[in-house]
Design a protein around this motif. Structure first.
Motif, PDB file in Angstrom:
ATOM      1  N   LEU A  67      40.066  -6.365 -51.142  1.00  0.00           N
ATOM      2  CA  LEU A  67      38.763  -5.822 -51.386  1.00  0.00           C
ATOM      3  C   LEU A  67      38.162  -5.206 -50.370  1.00  0.00           C
ATOM      4  CD1 LEU A  67      37.399  -8.834 -53.587  1.00  0.00           C
ATOM      5  CD2 LEU A  67      38.199  -6.532 -54.358  1.00  0.00           C
ATOM      6  N   PHE A  68      37.207  -4.364 -50.387  1.00  0.00           N
ATOM      7  CA  PHE A  68      36.675  -3.457 -49.037  1.00  0.00           C
ATOM      8  C   PHE A  68      35.459  -4.602 -48.530  1.00  0.00           C
ATOM      9  CE2 PHE A  68      38.037   0.448 -51.546  1.00  0.00           C
ATOM     10  CZ  PHE A  68      39.221   0.265 -51.095  1.00  0.00           C
ATOM     11  N   PHE A 120      39.014   2.056 -63.596  1.00  0.00           N
ATOM     12  CA  PHE A 120      39.101   3.588 -63.979  1.00  0.00           C
ATOM     13  C   PHE A 120      40.265   3.723 -65.147  1.00  0.00           C
ATOM     14  CE2 PHE A 120      43.369   3.954 -61.575  1.00  0.00           C
ATOM     15  CZ  PHE A 120      43.090   2.970 -60.774  1.00  0.00           C
ATOM     16  N   PHE A 133      34.111   2.541 -56.288  1.00  0.00           N
ATOM     17  CA  PHE A 133      34.836   3.319 -55.362  1.00  0.00           C
ATOM     18  C   PHE A 133      35.831   4.304 -56.084  1.00  0.00           C
ATOM     19  CE2 PHE A 133      38.287   4.282 -52.648  1.00  0.00           C
ATOM     20  CZ  PHE A 133      37.679   4.960 -51.614  1.00  0.00           C
ATOM     21  N   PRO A 134      36.494   3.790 -56.994  1.00  0.00           N
ATOM     22  CA  PRO A 134      37.482   4.495 -57.796  1.00  0.00           C
ATOM     23  C   PRO A 134      36.750   5.641 -58.731  1.00  0.00           C
ATOM     24  CG  PRO A 134      37.701   2.356 -58.553  1.00  0.00           C
ATOM     25  CD  PRO A 134      36.659   2.318 -57.211  1.00  0.00           C
ATOM     26  N   GLU A 150      33.768   6.700 -58.245  1.00  0.00           N
ATOM     27  CA  GLU A 150      32.812   7.904 -57.590  1.00  0.00           C
ATOM     28  C   GLU A 150      34.079   8.956 -57.019  1.00  0.00           C
ATOM     29  OE1 GLU A 150      31.088   6.251 -54.069  1.00  0.00           O
ATOM     30  OE2 GLU A 150      29.960   4.665 -55.372  1.00  0.00           O
ATOM     31  N   VAL A 151      35.346   8.573 -56.582  1.00  0.00           N
ATOM     32  CA  VAL A 151      36.145   9.577 -55.961  1.00  0.00           C
ATOM     33  C   VAL A 151      36.723  10.474 -57.297  1.00  0.00           C
ATOM     34  CG1 VAL A 151      37.131   8.212 -53.785  1.00  0.00           C
ATOM     35  CG2 VAL A 151      38.249   7.926 -56.027  1.00  0.00           C
ATOM     36  N   ARG A 152      36.644   9.871 -58.360  1.00  0.00           N
ATOM     37  CA  ARG A 152      36.759  10.758 -59.582  1.00  0.00           C
ATOM     38  C   ARG A 152      35.800  11.360 -60.093  1.00  0.00           C
ATOM     39  NH1 ARG A 152      40.441   6.640 -59.553  1.00  0.00           N
ATOM     40  NH2 ARG A 152      42.314   7.239 -60.249  1.00  0.00           N
ATOM     41  N   ARG A 158      38.696  -4.222 -60.326  1.00  0.00           N
ATOM     42  CA  ARG A 158      38.644  -2.955 -59.639  1.00  0.00           C
ATOM     43  C   ARG A 158      39.991  -2.195 -59.984  1.00  0.00           C
ATOM     44  NH1 ARG A 158      38.946  -2.673 -53.378  1.00  0.00           N
ATOM     45  NH2 ARG A 158      41.178  -3.089 -53.545  1.00  0.00           N
ATOM     46  N   ALA A 159      41.173  -2.710 -60.263  1.00  0.00           N
ATOM     47  CA  ALA A 159      42.336  -1.993 -60.456  1.00  0.00           C
ATOM     48  C   ALA A 159      42.183  -1.620 -61.853  1.00  0.00           C
ATOM     49  CB  ALA A 159      43.638  -3.029 -60.321  1.00  0.00           C
ATOM     50  N   MET A 187      31.640  -3.460 -48.532  1.00  0.00           N
ATOM     51  CA  MET A 187      31.027  -3.007 -49.737  1.00  0.00           C
ATOM     52  C   MET A 187      30.793  -4.388 -50.589  1.00  0.00           C
ATOM     53  SD  MET A 187      33.250   0.308 -50.874  1.00  0.00           S
ATOM     54  CE  MET A 187      33.889   1.523 -49.706  1.00  0.00           C
ATOM     55  N   HIS A 226      47.350   8.855 -54.312  1.00  0.00           N
ATOM     56  CA  HIS A 226      46.002   8.958 -55.034  1.00  0.00           C
ATOM     57  C   HIS A 226      46.092   9.768 -56.224  1.00  0.00           C
ATOM     58  CE1 HIS A 226      46.201  12.418 -52.107  1.00  0.00           C
ATOM     59  NE2 HIS A 226      45.444  12.803 -53.029  1.00  0.00           N
TER      60      HIS A 226
END
Lengths: 367, 429
Positions: A94-95, A158, A106-107, A109-111, A154-155, A98, A81
């Motif tokens: 894919l989740f 970010f 998601f990526p 938010e975690v950033r 998604r990849a 969601m 990560h």
């Protein structure tokens, strides 16, 4: 073998080995350098170690020996990560709980990005893959191709500098696959990201990549641009694995510079280009592409050796003719000819004489 | 229909279609499917019949019994008619006593099996203790009674002189009754016939329901807390080891309940293995041995152990289907392992948690044998009270009312779960 010794690439594998059970090596002494912005494909049959290499680069597997560098920094002990590498998985991953928008968020938010920043980036990424209207759908409501695009978005959302793709098109049908191949390469080049792409599909590898690394038995067999790979395979495995290929076995009789003479097991003599043979008397497997086999003597050099062939089968394929020949005991020798007005349509049982330019017939290691 | 017609484009109207030999298509289809339907019926038929006879019918019977009230109507038809005009104040008049006399005399002439006085005494005793002895003593003497009957009855038993007994006879003299439910909710009728709460020292059932609910929730939570890590561990290990360990998880299924319970007693009692160990290593003094059995702790420990597989199995089967690539994807997107677990892995286990939770909760809310064996007084649950009324106090109406309330409660909880989470998301295996 053209593995680079230098360590100045964007992604560098330096003497990497990997073993799962402590008894056999899945990856044997891997050296590889990927330049910034390059699209590199790892191609190989299943079990050749290509996916293991990708997983080591992503951080999900640890190298048993050797070092992996990203932008000059060793990353062996960096957890996945913290590597900042985008990744597209084989089944998209894919989740499912969601929405598309939440998946892309998601990526970010975690950033710790703010809401307005996130929304801007999500919309940009979705527009990039022409999925702007789908932000509120669930992955299960999308078709395979749409899921594929979302996984890609998604990849990329970010803005990683390196994106890894693990057979991302494997689950799509042929037409969609070809379309996505084009789109992925376009995106990768437009955004200037470095891409490491894993596939077992040679067409995919040839059409998409700047460079292709052919894997077998835990080693890179050849690392070259697609055209070199196809036209100048450096050993029998690569010749067999990439494209269609005719092989004949024999013994080297004479080597003079750029050409050599090979006596086949049936006694016939042919011209070839010595690639993987060093001395007279060595056993060799020669390899000729079907489209480089010539039945029209007037197109060959005057002093070229020709060889007798019996037509076994003639297949009309529209744009090309595919003629199966019996040559020097090999009943599966294929000749591909363009469908032109003056092209002869052979019948089974015909005896013809075939030949080739010595440079198209490569004398390789005995397979 | 000719060949040319058949090959033409689809007809504009939906005409009735026929097969080649002229039978209507619908009929032909039905005939072709009949055999399959019959096979299907033959396959499910036996189980369906079994469930109807041994499951659906008894439950309906139980629910009926909780409101069924024939005893007084059967035994005292004349009395009830005479009581019609009684206002419930003081004692009824002489005509009522005469009617009672006539009813009881008539009953004596019936064959023994059809006599209604016995059930009447039992029924009245549910409402008023000593009513049964009043009825039986009176019935033995009633042949010698002479008018005025009111004095004769009151001489035979003092209860006939109490207006309360007459109020009960009048109130319960109808074929259906609510009185079992009134009792099951810790309530009673006052003198004016209103439903009021019982005095506090006689309230049992509501708090017992509450305790049953709380214990079941505690057990469900315990199985979840213990089962989730195990299921996760099993789901992420190679198949052959996982199968081996799964056998260990399933072991509680394969040992006799009594053997297991005895083991718990050996372990947990005051002179048991755990207490002895704690005393010997000096953690607790001999005087302060922990009581872990014959109380709520015992019920929770034993039932958690027994019900653990019901939580682990659905969790395991859900977790097995979650590919490792989801967590990997989350990590590659920058999530720490904990965030990846919390936001990506855990939400996908919810169907398993829901299934396991519902399963364990519903089983434990009606569990009987373990609380009876290791629960003592404070670890009793509502099912033990129901069993007591069926086997000892023989008040089947009250047992049926309590059972019906339990059943309805479970159904309501299930309905709530369905509304909040959705039953179709349950995954049992």
């Amino acid at each position: 073998m053209s593995a680079p010794e230098k360590r100045d690439g964007f992604v560098v594998f330096d003497g990497v080995q990997k073993s799962y059970d402590g008894e056999t090596l899945v990856v044997k002494d891997l050296n590889l350098s990927v330049a910034r912005g390059e699209f590199l494909t790892m191609l190989g049959p299943s079990g050749s170690g290509k996916t293991t290499c990708l997983m080591m680069l992503a951080g999900f597997e640890t190298a048993t020996h050797g070092e992996i560098l990203l932008d000059g920094r060793p990353i062996n002990s960096v957890p996945p990560h913290k590597r900042g590498i985008g990744m597209v998985f084989q089944n998209y991953a894919l989740f499912p709980h969601m929405t598309v928008g939440e998946n892309l968020s998601f990526p970010l938010e975690v950033r710790g990005l703010g809401k307005s920043d996130r929304e801007k980036k999500i919309m940009r990424a979705l527009d990039m893959v022409q999925m702007g209207a789908f932000a509120n759908r669930r992955p299960a409501q999308l078709s395979g191709g749409q899921q594929q695009r979302i996984a890609l978005a998604r990849a990329l959302v970010f803005e990683p500098e390196l994106v890894l793709m693990d057979e991302p098109l494997g689950a799509l049908d042929k037409q969609l696959r070809e379309h996505m191949q084009f789109e992925i390469t376009r995106l990768a080049h437009d955004l200037g990201i470095t891409t490491v792409y894993v596939t077992h599909d040679q067409t995919e590898a040839l059409t998409m990549s700047d460079n292709v690394a052919v894997f077998d038995d835990g080693r890179i067999q050849q690392l070259d641009p697609p055209d070199v790979l196809y036209e100048a395979p450096c050993n029998s495995f690569v010749a067999q694995f990439i494209g269609e290929n005719n092989t004949l076995n024999g013994i080297v009789k004479e080597i003079k510079g750029e050409t050599c003479i090979v006596e086949l097991d049936g006694g016939e003599v042919i011209d070839a280009k010595p690639v993987n043979v060093q001395k007279v008397g060595e056993r060799t497997t020669v390899s000729i592409r079907p489209e480089r086999v010539e039945a029209n003597k007037s197109r060959l050099d005057d002093d070229a050796h020709t060889i007798k062939a019996e037509v076994m089968e003639f297949i009309y394929m529209g744009d090309v003719f595919r003629t199966r020949l019996k040559v020097a005991g090999n009943e599966n020798f294929i000749m591909k000819t363009r469908n032109a007005p003056d092209q002869v349509r052979h019948k089974p049982g015909d005896m013809i004489e075939i030949g080739w330019m010595p440079t198209d017939c490569r004398a390789l290691d005995h397979a | 229909m000719s060949q040319a017609d058949a090959t033409q484009a689809a007809p504009p109207k939906r005409e009735k279609l026929f097969t080649a030999d002229g039978t209507p298509l619908r009929k032909a289809l039905e005939r072709a499917n009949r055999r399959r339907k019959l096979t299907a019926l033959a396959l499910v038929g036996p189980l369906l019949a079994f469930i109807l006879i041994f499951f659906a019918f008894p439950i309906a019977q139980m629910m009926w019994r909780s409101v069924d009230n024939p005893q007084i109507v059967n035994a005292l038809p004349r009395t009830l008619q005479a009581l019609d005009t009684w206002d419930g104040q003081g004692l009824p008049n002489e005509a009522v006593f005469a009617a009672l006399h006539a009813d009881m005399i008539e009953d004596l002439d019936r064959p023994r099996r059809e006599q209604t006085i016995g059930p009447l005494g039992i029924r009245l005793n549910y409402e008023l203790s000593a009513a049964r002895s009043a009825i039986s003593r009176t019935s033995r003497a009633v042949q010698n009674f002479e008018a005025p009957y009111s004095d004769a009855f009151m001489d035979a038993h003092r209860l006939w002189g109490q207006p309360e007994l007459w109020r009960i006879i009048k109130r319960e003299g109808r074929p259906l009754t609510l009185s079992y439910y009134v009792a099951a909710t810790d309530r009673e009728y006052d003198e004016a016939g209103n439903i009021v709460k019982r005095p506090e020292n006689r309230q049992i059932y509501v708090s017992l329901f509450g305790r049953t609910l709380a214990l079941s929730l505690a057990i469900t939570f315990m199985t979840f807390a213990l089962g989730f890590p195990i299921a996760y561990f099993l789901a992420n290990m190679p198949m052959r080891y996982a199968n081996l360990l799964m056998i260990a998880v399933l072991l509680p299924f394969w040992t006799s309940l009594l053997v297991r319970t005895s083991a718990w007693i050996v372990l947990l009692q005051q002179q048991g293995v755990i207490n002895e160990l704690l005393v010997n290593i000096g953690l607790i003094s001999d005087a302060n041995r922990i009581s872990m059995i014959y109380n709520q702790t015992g019920t929770i420990i034993a039932m958690t152990h027994i019900l653990l597989p019901f939580m682990v199995l659905p969790l395991y089967s859900v977790m097995r289907t979650i590919p490792v690539s989801y967590t990997r994807a989350a990590k590659s997107l920058g999530a720490t392992p904990w965030t990846a677990f919390r936001r990506v892995y855990f939400p996908q286990t919810l169907p398993g948690i829901g299934a396991g939770g519902v399963l364990v909760f519903i089983i434990s809310i009606g569990y009987y044998i373990t609380p009876a064996l290791v629960g003592g007084q404070s670890g009793r649950m509502i099912s033990n009270e129901i069993a007591r009324h069926i086997q000892q106090s023989l008040n089947w109406g009250l047992a049926a009312a309590l059972g019906t309330m339990l059943l309805v409660g479970v159904l309501v909880l299930y309905w709530l779960y369905n509304r909040l989470v959705g039953a179709d998301s349950l995954k049992f295996g």
